[in-house]
Design a protein around this motif. Structure first.
Motif, PDB file in Angstrom:
ATOM      1  N   ALA A  37      68.497  30.992  31.189  1.00  0.00           N
ATOM      2  CA  ALA A  37      67.683  30.689  31.667  1.00  0.00           C
ATOM      3  C   ALA A  37      66.514  31.607  32.119  1.00  0.00           C
ATOM      4  O   ALA A  37      65.270  31.751  32.509  1.00  0.00           O
ATOM      5  CB  ALA A  37      67.292  28.821  32.354  1.00  0.00           C
ATOM      6  N   SER A  38      67.673  32.605  33.031  1.00  0.00           N
ATOM      7  CA  SER A  38      67.096  33.596  33.701  1.00  0.00           C
ATOM      8  C   SER A  38      67.608  35.461  34.296  1.00  0.00           C
ATOM      9  O   SER A  38      68.866  35.645  33.739  1.00  0.00           O
ATOM     10  CB  SER A  38      67.009  33.222  35.063  1.00  0.00           C
ATOM     11  N   GLY A  39      66.734  35.903  34.160  1.00  0.00           N
ATOM     12  CA  GLY A  39      67.354  37.248  34.415  1.00  0.00           C
ATOM     13  C   GLY A  39      68.719  37.760  33.560  1.00  0.00           C
ATOM     14  O   GLY A  39      68.110  38.102  32.387  1.00  0.00           O
ATOM     15  N   ILE A  40      69.164  37.774  33.589  1.00  0.00           N
ATOM     16  CA  ILE A  40      70.185  39.183  33.238  1.00  0.00           C
ATOM     17  C   ILE A  40      71.112  38.166  31.694  1.00  0.00           C
ATOM     18  O   ILE A  40      71.793  38.312  30.953  1.00  0.00           O
ATOM     19  CB  ILE A  40      71.553  40.057  33.990  1.00  0.00           C
ATOM     20  N   GLY A  41      71.119  37.090  32.757  1.00  0.00           N
ATOM     21  CA  GLY A  41      71.282  36.056  31.510  1.00  0.00           C
ATOM     22  C   GLY A  41      70.298  35.971  30.280  1.00  0.00           C
ATOM     23  O   GLY A  41      70.975  35.848  29.426  1.00  0.00           O
ATOM     24  N   THR A  56      73.027  28.405  27.699  1.00  0.00           N
ATOM     25  CA  THR A  56      73.078  27.237  28.832  1.00  0.00           C
ATOM     26  C   THR A  56      72.703  27.846  30.011  1.00  0.00           C
ATOM     27  O   THR A  56      72.963  29.083  30.546  1.00  0.00           O
ATOM     28  CB  THR A  56      75.133  26.759  28.855  1.00  0.00           C
ATOM     29  N   ASP A  57      72.694  26.575  31.134  1.00  0.00           N
ATOM     30  CA  ASP A  57      72.085  27.026  32.479  1.00  0.00           C
ATOM     31  C   ASP A  57      71.932  25.737  33.066  1.00  0.00           C
ATOM     32  O   ASP A  57      71.721  24.980  32.655  1.00  0.00           O
ATOM     33  CB  ASP A  57      70.149  27.869  32.401  1.00  0.00           C
ATOM     34  N   ILE A  58      71.973  25.510  34.459  1.00  0.00           N
ATOM     35  CA  ILE A  58      71.388  24.640  35.373  1.00  0.00           C
ATOM     36  C   ILE A  58      70.006  23.824  35.564  1.00  0.00           C
ATOM     37  O   ILE A  58      69.946  22.740  35.509  1.00  0.00           O
ATOM     38  CB  ILE A  58      72.455  24.707  36.662  1.00  0.00           C
ATOM     39  N   ALA A  67      81.848  35.595  50.964  1.00  0.00           N
ATOM     40  CA  ALA A  67      81.357  34.592  49.843  1.00  0.00           C
ATOM     41  C   ALA A  67      81.677  35.600  48.672  1.00  0.00           C
ATOM     42  O   ALA A  67      82.501  35.215  47.866  1.00  0.00           O
ATOM     43  CB  ALA A  67      81.193  33.446  50.241  1.00  0.00           C
ATOM     44  N   TYR A  68      80.498  36.069  48.681  1.00  0.00           N
ATOM     45  CA  TYR A  68      79.882  36.923  46.697  1.00  0.00           C
ATOM     46  C   TYR A  68      80.742  38.349  47.031  1.00  0.00           C
ATOM     47  O   TYR A  68      81.034  38.048  46.221  1.00  0.00           O
ATOM     48  CB  TYR A  68      78.829  37.114  47.599  1.00  0.00           C
ATOM     49  N   THR A  69      81.864  38.686  47.995  1.00  0.00           N
ATOM     50  CA  THR A  69      81.916  39.332  47.726  1.00  0.00           C
ATOM     51  C   THR A  69      83.749  39.772  46.957  1.00  0.00           C
ATOM     52  O   THR A  69      84.171  40.186  45.950  1.00  0.00           O
ATOM     53  CB  THR A  69      81.953  40.275  48.885  1.00  0.00           C
ATOM     54  N   ALA A 122      66.629  44.159  38.489  1.00  0.00           N
ATOM     55  CA  ALA A 122      65.063  42.897  39.542  1.00  0.00           C
ATOM     56  C   ALA A 122      65.042  42.090  38.836  1.00  0.00           C
ATOM     57  O   ALA A 122      64.466  41.906  37.232  1.00  0.00           O
ATOM     58  CB  ALA A 122      64.228  44.340  38.476  1.00  0.00           C
ATOM     59  N   THR A 123      65.526  41.268  39.448  1.00  0.00           N
ATOM     60  CA  THR A 123      65.648  38.805  38.371  1.00  0.00           C
ATOM     61  C   THR A 123      65.419  38.916  39.828  1.00  0.00           C
ATOM     62  O   THR A 123      64.831  39.163  41.356  1.00  0.00           O
ATOM     63  CB  THR A 123      67.214  39.180  38.418  1.00  0.00           C
ATOM     64  N   GLY A 124      64.861  37.433  39.368  1.00  0.00           N
ATOM     65  CA  GLY A 124      64.560  36.508  40.637  1.00  0.00           C
ATOM     66  C   GLY A 124      65.967  36.036  41.271  1.00  0.00           C
ATOM     67  O   GLY A 124      65.401  34.981  41.715  1.00  0.00           O
TER      68      GLY A 124
HETATM   69  P1  NAD Z   1      69.587  34.878  38.577  1.00  0.00           P
HETATM   70  O1  NAD Z   1      69.038  33.881  39.056  1.00  0.00           O
HETATM   71  O2  NAD Z   1      67.872  35.388  37.312  1.00  0.00           O
HETATM   72  O3  NAD Z   1      69.497  34.423  36.987  1.00  0.00           O
HETATM   73  C1  NAD Z   1      71.568  33.389  37.138  1.00  0.00           C
HETATM   74  C2  NAD Z   1      71.565  32.185  36.542  1.00  0.00           C
HETATM   75  O4  NAD Z   1      71.920  31.590  36.799  1.00  0.00           O
HETATM   76  C3  NAD Z   1      70.164  31.336  36.802  1.00  0.00           C
HETATM   77  O5  NAD Z   1      69.009  30.540  35.327  1.00  0.00           O
HETATM   78  C4  NAD Z   1      70.803  29.900  37.517  1.00  0.00           C
HETATM   79  O6  NAD Z   1      69.258  28.908  37.328  1.00  0.00           O
HETATM   80  C5  NAD Z   1      72.097  29.519  36.956  1.00  0.00           C
HETATM   81  N1  NAD Z   1      72.824  29.209  36.646  1.00  0.00           N
HETATM   82  C6  NAD Z   1      73.186  29.218  38.914  1.00  0.00           C
HETATM   83  N2  NAD Z   1      74.569  28.204  39.334  1.00  0.00           N
HETATM   84  C7  NAD Z   1      74.348  27.935  38.096  1.00  0.00           C
HETATM   85  C8  NAD Z   1      75.247  26.826  37.155  1.00  0.00           C
HETATM   86  N3  NAD Z   1      76.038  26.658  38.404  1.00  0.00           N
HETATM   87  N4  NAD Z   1      75.634  26.597  36.047  1.00  0.00           N
HETATM   88  C9  NAD Z   1      75.101  26.866  35.450  1.00  0.00           C
HETATM   89  N5  NAD Z   1      73.377  28.226  35.680  1.00  0.00           N
HETATM   90  C10 NAD Z   1      73.671  28.222  37.251  1.00  0.00           C
HETATM   91  O7  NAD Z   1      70.266  35.915  38.340  1.00  0.00           O
HETATM   92  P2  NAD Z   1      70.679  37.091  37.829  1.00  0.00           P
HETATM   93  O8  NAD Z   1      69.905  38.498  38.534  1.00  0.00           O
HETATM   94  O9  NAD Z   1      70.226  37.251  36.716  1.00  0.00           O
HETATM   95  O10 NAD Z   1      72.316  37.374  38.009  1.00  0.00           O
HETATM   96  C11 NAD Z   1      72.772  37.299  36.898  1.00  0.00           C
HETATM   97  C12 NAD Z   1      74.547  37.502  36.917  1.00  0.00           C
HETATM   98  O11 NAD Z   1      74.219  38.507  37.630  1.00  0.00           O
HETATM   99  C13 NAD Z   1      75.111  36.896  38.337  1.00  0.00           C
HETATM  100  O12 NAD Z   1      76.652  36.684  37.895  1.00  0.00           O
HETATM  101  C14 NAD Z   1      74.669  37.913  40.001  1.00  0.00           C
HETATM  102  O13 NAD Z   1      75.890  37.287  40.727  1.00  0.00           O
HETATM  103  C15 NAD Z   1      75.014  39.166  38.843  1.00  0.00           C
HETATM  104  N6  NAD Z   1      75.007  40.492  40.022  1.00  0.00           N
HETATM  105  C16 NAD Z   1      73.115  40.070  39.910  1.00  0.00           C
HETATM  106  C17 NAD Z   1      72.872  41.190  40.507  1.00  0.00           C
HETATM  107  C18 NAD Z   1      71.114  41.631  40.929  1.00  0.00           C
HETATM  108  O14 NAD Z   1      70.753  42.038  41.484  1.00  0.00           O
HETATM  109  N7  NAD Z   1      70.220  40.691  40.202  1.00  0.00           N
HETATM  110  C19 NAD Z   1      73.764  42.468  41.064  1.00  0.00           C
HETATM  111  C20 NAD Z   1      74.200  42.245  40.685  1.00  0.00           C
HETATM  112  C21 NAD Z   1      75.519  41.159  39.932  1.00  0.00           C
END
Ligand code: NAD
Length: 335
Positions: A103-107, A124-126, A238-240, A273-275
């Motif tokens: 629903a957002s960003g990279i996915g 799929t997304d939460i 935790a994230y690392t 650049a995601t939210g």
């Molecule tokens: P994002 O917040 O834009 O997208 C993540 C999506 O995951 C959101 O739509 C959120 O609703 C969904 N989500 C969160 N918890 C969930 C759950 N329990 N079940 C189902 N969906 C869930 O973030 P993004 O930046 O696109 O991140 C995507 C991936 O990339 C993540 O794994 C993040 O750790 C990784 N990542 C991001 C960056 C960055 O700078 N943005 C850098 C490195 C890694």
């Protein structure tokens, strides 16, 4: 840079370098309490990306007004933001691909690109609302949405059921940030949720798609790790830990199931650049300690650039690649 038409698709760097746009953009950033120097890592991104980067602090009208002011009160026609996205027509034709975090960003960028390249996408997304909005934005695409929390067995079952008997590929993209806390400050709640979403969810969903892939004797899985999977200076405890675990999940499955025709790889993004939200109460110490390392980041990528790396590994172009962690970070990890 004085004669170029400045639009929302023009890079932040070109805006800053423009005699007309530079003072306008600097003024906007200063009004929000920021400095032009803070824009250095995002110079290559389109101006429009400021909206996502501000995480709701900057409304669309701020960018629209800026473009109007730079163009005598009108918004000129612009090319699509970020330029035309390259696609390989039909690369995923006939394939069913599951994407979490769609629903957002990279996915979302990954799911969109897969759909444009012919896949039937189980998105799929939460967030049910944002997921529905994504599917509605591509009415002609073959997208099945499943709203749910990837940490629950109920959602995992629903995702696999929606796919039906055939699952060609899976992209585990959903993930959450931590609060930058060092180990001594990490709460049980922060640890448990970050590990659950970033590690346990991908583990359980991968386990659930295995039977279909093993029956077919083929399948491609891509897990999204992070720069925080490669070093200790990109995020909190935790994230690392969670992203290092994603690498273990990837390599173990690659070794175990390679001989059965499956490929399991990971992508490690740098800044994108995601939210992606940060939890409230980010650790002051963690933020201060990590700040200098974040300053070495060569730049911030667009979600579409990460989708290019992810879909490459998901596709048959990745045929000889199994168990790798592909840094997609503009060279950050090479430093
Ligand atoms: P994002 O917040 O834009 O997208 C993540 C999506 O995951 C959101 O739509 C959120 O609703 C969904 N989500 C969160 N918890 C969930 C759950 N329990 N079940 C189902 N969906 C869930 O973030 P993004 O930046 O696109 O991140 C995507 C991936 O990339 C993540 O794994 C993040 O750790 C990784 N990542 C991001 C960056 C960055 O700078 N943005 C850098 C490195 C890694």
């Amino acid at each position: 840079m004085t004669d170029e038409v400045l639009t929302a698709a023009t890079s932040i760097g070109d805006w800053l370098d423009s005699d007309v746009g530079g003072p306008l953009l600097r003024g906007l950033i200063a009004a929000g309490g920021g400095t032009a120097e803070s824009l250095a890592p995002v110079r290559g991104l389109p101006l429009q990306q400021l909206i996502v980067l501000s995480q709701g602090a900057m409304p669309q009208t701020a960018v629209d007004d800026l473009v109007r002011q730079a163009n005598g009160g009108v918004i000129p026609q612009s090319e699509s933001i970020g330029g035309a996205e390259p696609t390989s027509a039909g690369r995923f034709a006939g394939k069913t691909v599951i994407v979490t975090g769609a629903a957002s960003g990279i996915g979302r960028a990954t799911a969109g690109r897969l759909a444009r390249e012919g896949a039937r996408v189980i998105a799929t997304d939460i967030s049910a609302d944002r997921l529905a909005e994504f599917a509605a934005s591509m009415p002609d695409a073959d997208i099945v949405t499943v709203a749910g929390d990837v940490t629950t067995q109920e959602s995992i079952d629903a995702i696999v059921a929606a796919a039906g008997g055939r699952i060609d590929a899976l992209a585990n993209v959903a993930g959450i940030n931590d609060d930058f806390s060092p180990l001594g400050e990490t709460s049980d709640a922060m640890w448990d949720r970050v590990i659950a979403v970033n590690v346990t969810g991908p583990f359980k969903l991968t386990r659930a798609v295995l039977p279909a892939m093993l029956t077919a004797g083929a399948g491609s899985i891509v897990n999204v790790a992070s720069e925080a999977a490669l070093r200790g200076s990109a995020s909190g405890n935790a994230y690392t830990t969670s992203k290092h675990a994603v690498v273990g999940l990837t390599k173990s499955a690659a070794v175990m199931y390679g001989p059965k025709g499956l490929r399991v790889n990971a992508v490690a993004p740098g800044g994108v650049a995601t939210g992606i939200p940060f939890p409230p109460n980010v650790s002051e110490y963690g933020q201060q300690r990590l700040g200098a390392f974040h300053g070495t980041m060569p730049g911030v990528a667009t979600p579409e650039q990460l989708a290019a790396s992810i879909t490459f590994l998901l596709s048959d172009d990745g045929v000889n690649i199994n168990g790798v962690v592909l840094a997609s970070d503009g060279g950050w990890s090479a430093q």
